[in-house]
Scaffold this active site. Structure first.
Site, short mmCIF file in Angstrom:
data_model
loop_
_atom_site.label_atom_id
_atom_site.label_comp_id
_atom_site.label_asym_id
_atom_site.label_seq_id
_atom_site.Cartn_x
_atom_site.Cartn_y
_atom_site.Cartn_z
N ASP A 140 0.87 -1.17 0.00
CA ASP A 140 0.00 0.00 0.00
C ASP A 140 0.92 1.22 0.00
O ASP A 140 2.10 1.13 0.33
CB ASP A 140 -0.88 -0.04 1.25
CG ASP A 140 -1.70 1.21 1.44
OD1 ASP A 140 -2.44 1.57 0.51
OD2 ASP A 140 -1.58 1.84 2.50
N ASP A 156 -0.21 5.14 0.82
CA ASP A 156 -0.48 6.15 1.85
C ASP A 156 -0.59 5.50 3.23
O ASP A 156 -1.41 4.59 3.44
CB ASP A 156 -1.80 6.87 1.55
CG ASP A 156 -1.78 7.56 0.20
OD1 ASP A 156 -1.76 8.80 0.18
OD2 ASP A 156 -1.76 6.86 -0.83
N ASP A 178 -1.64 -0.88 6.14
CA ASP A 178 -1.78 -0.19 7.43
C ASP A 178 -3.21 -0.05 7.91
O ASP A 178 -3.43 0.56 8.96
CB ASP A 178 -1.16 1.23 7.33
CG ASP A 178 -1.99 2.16 6.46
OD1 ASP A 178 -2.32 3.27 6.94
OD2 ASP A 178 -2.28 1.81 5.31
#
Length: 219
Positions: A7, A9, A168
């Site tokens: 991922d 961001d 995240d």
């Protein structure tokens, strides 16, 4: 090929400062104050509409129609100042290069629009480090749909059954579960999720820990 999909961001980089600034530029354009603060970093990683909704919830007279009207203005503002505050997390790119040196393929699967992700990584000088980059609009589906992850692996030239997702948020965790693949979640991102409660196959508090966890989970 063993493939590590990241991922973007909140995982590789903290992009929240530039995202919040873009949203606040929209509010100022309406004659309002800056409605978002650094305390809203978690919302920034949920996308432009989430930021606009949160800001408008703090004033009266603005609803979902205004979110729709301001969304493109937010994207335009973000594109013009996409890397003013953005920074990679400590050790992120070193970890990426170490994985490549060890024979892994690395790629990015993000729910940021593909063109913006490409612009950001190019501006930061690292786009060529990744064999593939798929964004929210690259396919008819996006995370947590597993096809977003699968197609990222395919375009990187990897094998799905030897892939892993590094993220995240609950979206990343759900993506890996839907795909039947393991995930490693970072504990240092600014998101609102308590990633430990998501019970991923791996957790890291610093990118120095990534290589060992990847090897443990996919060899």
């Amino acid at each position: 090929m063993r493939t590590v999909v990241f991922d973007l961001d909140g995982t590789l980089a903290d992009t929240s400062g530039d995202l919040l600034a873009a949203a606040n530029s929209c509010f100022r354009g309406l004659g309002l104050d800056d409605l978002l603060t650094p305390a809203d970093r978690g919302t920034a990683l949920k996308g432009g509409r989430a930021m606009l909704r949160l800001g408008f919830s703090r004033v009266t007279g603005y609803g979902e129609d205004e979110v729709d009207r301001q969304y493109q203005a937010l994207l335009d503002a973000y594109a013009l100042a996409i890397d003013t505050h953005t920074v990679f997390y400590p050790g992120a790119m070193e970890a990426v290069r170490a994985l490549k040196d060890d024979g892994y393929v690395v790629a990015i699967c993000t729910n940021k629009p593909e063109a913006l992700a490409h612009t950001l990584l190019t501006s930061l000088g690292v786009r060529d480090e990744f064999a593939a980059l798929l964004g929210a609009d690259s396919l008819p589906v996006r995370k947590p749909d597993p096809e977003h992850l699968f197609e990222t692996v395919r375009r990187a030239g990897g094998h799905i059954d030897k892939s892993i997702l590094i993220g995240d948020t609950v979206t990343d965790r759900d993506t890996s579960k839907n795909a039947g693949r393991p995930s490693i979640l970072v504990t240092f991102g600014p998101g609102d999720d308590d990633v430990r409660d998501l019970k991923p196959e791996g957790l890291i508090g610093h990118f120095d820990e990534l290589h060992g966890e990847v090897r443990r989970l996919i060899g």
